[in-house]
Design a protein around this motif. Structure first.
Motif, short mmCIF file in Angstrom:
data_model
loop_
_atom_site.label_atom_id
_atom_site.label_comp_id
_atom_site.label_asym_id
_atom_site.label_seq_id
_atom_site.Cartn_x
_atom_site.Cartn_y
_atom_site.Cartn_z
N ALA A 1 -5.17 3.76 -9.95
CA ALA A 1 -3.99 4.54 -9.56
C ALA A 1 -3.14 3.71 -8.61
O ALA A 1 -3.66 2.89 -7.84
N GLU A 2 -1.84 3.91 -8.68
CA GLU A 2 -0.91 3.26 -7.77
C GLU A 2 -0.09 4.33 -7.05
O GLU A 2 0.25 5.36 -7.64
N VAL A 3 0.21 4.07 -5.81
CA VAL A 3 1.07 4.96 -5.02
C VAL A 3 2.23 4.16 -4.46
O VAL A 3 2.03 3.07 -3.90
N PHE A 4 3.43 4.69 -4.62
CA PHE A 4 4.64 4.10 -4.06
C PHE A 4 5.29 5.15 -3.16
O PHE A 4 5.36 6.32 -3.53
N LEU A 5 5.79 4.73 -2.01
CA LEU A 5 6.57 5.61 -1.15
C LEU A 5 7.99 5.06 -1.09
O LEU A 5 8.22 3.96 -0.57
N VAL A 6 8.92 5.82 -1.64
CA VAL A 6 10.33 5.41 -1.67
C VAL A 6 11.15 6.39 -0.85
O VAL A 6 11.07 7.61 -1.08
N SER B 1 -1.27 8.77 2.79
CA SER B 1 -2.60 8.50 3.34
C SER B 1 -3.64 9.46 2.76
O SER B 1 -4.77 9.05 2.45
N LEU B 2 -3.29 10.72 2.62
CA LEU B 2 -4.22 11.67 2.02
C LEU B 2 -4.51 11.29 0.58
O LEU B 2 -5.66 11.36 0.12
N LEU B 3 -3.49 10.84 -0.14
CA LEU B 3 -3.69 10.40 -1.51
C LEU B 3 -4.60 9.19 -1.59
O LEU B 3 -5.58 9.17 -2.35
N THR B 4 -4.29 8.18 -0.82
CA THR B 4 -5.02 6.90 -0.95
C THR B 4 -6.41 6.95 -0.33
O THR B 4 -7.35 6.33 -0.84
N ASP B 5 -6.55 7.68 0.77
CA ASP B 5 -7.83 7.69 1.48
C ASP B 5 -8.82 8.70 0.94
O ASP B 5 -10.04 8.50 1.06
N HIS B 6 -8.33 9.78 0.35
CA HIS B 6 -9.23 10.88 0.01
C HIS B 6 -9.15 11.38 -1.44
O HIS B 6 -10.18 11.63 -2.06
N LEU B 7 -7.93 11.54 -1.96
CA LEU B 7 -7.80 12.22 -3.26
C LEU B 7 -7.90 11.28 -4.45
O LEU B 7 -8.69 11.51 -5.37
N LEU B 8 -7.11 10.23 -4.47
CA LEU B 8 -7.09 9.35 -5.64
C LEU B 8 -8.43 8.66 -5.91
O LEU B 8 -8.80 8.49 -7.09
N ILE C 1 12.17 1.14 -7.88
CA ILE C 1 11.03 1.69 -7.15
C ILE C 1 10.26 0.59 -6.44
O ILE C 1 9.96 0.67 -5.24
N GLU C 2 9.94 -0.47 -7.18
CA GLU C 2 9.15 -1.55 -6.60
C GLU C 2 9.94 -2.32 -5.54
O GLU C 2 9.38 -2.77 -4.53
N THR C 3 11.25 -2.45 -5.74
CA THR C 3 12.09 -3.17 -4.78
C THR C 3 12.23 -2.39 -3.48
O THR C 3 12.24 -2.97 -2.39
N ASN C 4 12.33 -1.06 -3.58
CA ASN C 4 12.64 -0.23 -2.42
C ASN C 4 11.45 0.51 -1.83
O ASN C 4 11.61 1.29 -0.89
N ALA C 5 10.26 0.26 -2.35
CA ALA C 5 9.08 0.95 -1.85
C ALA C 5 8.79 0.56 -0.40
O ALA C 5 8.64 -0.62 -0.08
N ALA C 6 8.71 1.57 0.47
CA ALA C 6 8.34 1.31 1.86
C ALA C 6 6.84 1.09 1.98
O ALA C 6 6.37 0.51 2.97
N ARG C 7 6.10 1.57 1.01
CA ARG C 7 4.65 1.40 1.00
C ARG C 7 4.17 1.42 -0.45
O ARG C 7 4.68 2.17 -1.27
N ARG C 8 3.21 0.58 -0.74
CA ARG C 8 2.62 0.52 -2.09
C ARG C 8 1.14 0.22 -1.97
O ARG C 8 0.74 -0.66 -1.20
N GLN C 9 0.33 0.94 -2.73
CA GLN C 9 -1.10 0.73 -2.67
C GLN C 9 -1.74 1.04 -4.03
O GLN C 9 -1.31 1.94 -4.73
N ARG C 10 -2.76 0.27 -4.36
CA ARG C 10 -3.48 0.44 -5.62
C ARG C 10 -4.93 0.85 -5.33
O ARG C 10 -5.55 0.31 -4.42
N ILE C 11 -5.44 1.79 -6.12
CA ILE C 11 -6.81 2.26 -5.97
C ILE C 11 -7.51 2.07 -7.31
O ILE C 11 -6.97 2.46 -8.36
#
Length: 367
Positions: A7-12, A61-68, A356-366
């Motif tokens: 899973a990937e999460v982007f914050l835009v 953080s809830l998505l990346t640390d606990h749910l995904l 999305i990838e250019t403007n993401a303030a945060r990106r993380q892969r699980i």
């Protein structure tokens, strides 16, 4: 059987195109967490959620640390099971806004996967009840706008074919709200629908006072007149006025909607697919409202709610507030004042991944 492998999460963070002020807040930035679920057969589902300026990093953080992490190795087909398991795994923080918003990002991604898998647009996959829904605009009705601009924007909306327009209320004295509503009603005539929204600004006594004066303008509804946790106040107000009372954007569980409906505390349900926790609970709320013969007029998220509204028979309106233009290449289709759901498989939202990838303030892969 297909399984989720990563899973990937982007914050835009998105800036609204127009200034947005209501009776209690300013909407200056939309934080938009986007979730992409990738499966072992190459299929994927994309979902999202939002805040109006605070809490976006907490959702991520809830998505990346606990749910995904709980989704890795799980079949995306078991949407109801996944929603329930994730909900109970966050029991200590539910019911609550951050938890519901995080659940929504996952749940909408799962429904996107399901609809793409069956080669159906979301509105067909979720029910297929209506091919078009009336649309009203909120973009020209913000509280900071002077009366002449309110009138101008309402006339523009009417000439563009919108079926109605919503105005923010909550000026310091009721006479100011009345002057604004009166000017717009006189300009657009009796057949153009007007809605007003207080964004939970009033006490019970003030809401009753204003509602009694609003009655003369034949409003479609009076939205969020009181704090959302004041159900008793909403009951008293609903019994006091002939203006339909609308609630829902600040309710975060099916049980809350049930209580409002059971106690006659509202007559319009404005369930928000992100704030209720996704498509799975949104549909349950819509069908619950149907059992009370109450209309659904969802809050915000027009790119998604056009499909949700088309999926159920008791959806009466879609709210027009452009939200995702800078990170998508698709646009909501409006013809003769009606919004039409997209016919492409999945959510029907064409994401611009370069933006999305250019403007993401945060990106993380699980994985």
């Amino acid at each position: 059987m297909v399984h989720i492998v990563s899973a990937e999460v982007f914050l835009v963070n998105l800036t609204p195109k127009v200034v947005r002020h209501d009776a209690i807040q300013s909407f200056v930035e939309q934080e938009t967490p986007i979730v992409r679920l990738l499966c072992d057969d190459g299929s994927e589902g994309i979902g999202y959620t939002y805040t109006i300026g605070t809490g976006g990093t907490s959702v991520v953080s809830l998505l990346t640390d606990h749910l995904l992490p709980q989704l890795i190795g799980v079949s995306p087909a078991n949407i109801e099971q996944i929603w329930r398991q994730l909900y109970f795994s966050t029991h200590a923080t539910a019911v609550g806004a951050i938890t519901s918003l995080a659940l929504a990002a996952i749940d909408t991604a799962l429904w996107d996967w399901r609809a793409k898998r069956s080669n159906n647009p979301l509105w067909i996959e979720a029910g297929g009840a209506q091919e078009k829904i009336p649309v009203y605009t909120t973009e020209g009705g913000w509280l900071q706008l002077p009366v002449d601009i309110l009138v101008k924007e309402a006339l523009v909306a009417k000439n563009q074919g919108f079926k109605g327009a919503k105005m923010k209320v909550g000026k310091s004295h009721v006479s100011e709200d009345i002057a604004r509503i009166s000017a717009v009603r006189e300009a657009v005539g009796p057949a153009f629908e007007l809605m007003v929204d207080a964004n939970q600004a009033f006490t019970v006594s003030e809401a009753m006072r204003r509602a009694s004066q609003f009655e003369a303008f034949d409003l479609a509804w009076f939205e969020e007149p009181l704090p959302s946790d004041d159900m008793d106040g909403h009951m008293r107000l609903s019994a006091h006025t002939s203006v339909p009372i609308a609630v829902g954007e600040s309710l975060y569980s099916i049980a809350h909607f049930r209580e409002y409906l059971q106690h006659g505390a509202c007559s319009i349900v404005q369930v928000d697919v992100a704030r209720i926790g996704g498509i799975t609970p949104w549909l349950k709320v819509a069908h619950l409202a149907e059992s009370f013969n109450v209309a659904v007029c969802p809050h915000f998220l027009m790119e998604l709610h056009v499909s949700m509204s088309a999926a159920v028979s008791n959806a009466a309106w879609v709210e027009y507030i452009p939200q995702l233009d800078s990170i998508t290449s698709s646009r909501i289709s409006i013809e003769d004042g009606y919004a039409r759901p997209p016919m492409t498989p999945g959510l029907g939202i064409e994401w611009d991944w370069t933006q999305i990838e250019t403007n993401a303030a945060r990106r993380q892969r699980i994985s």
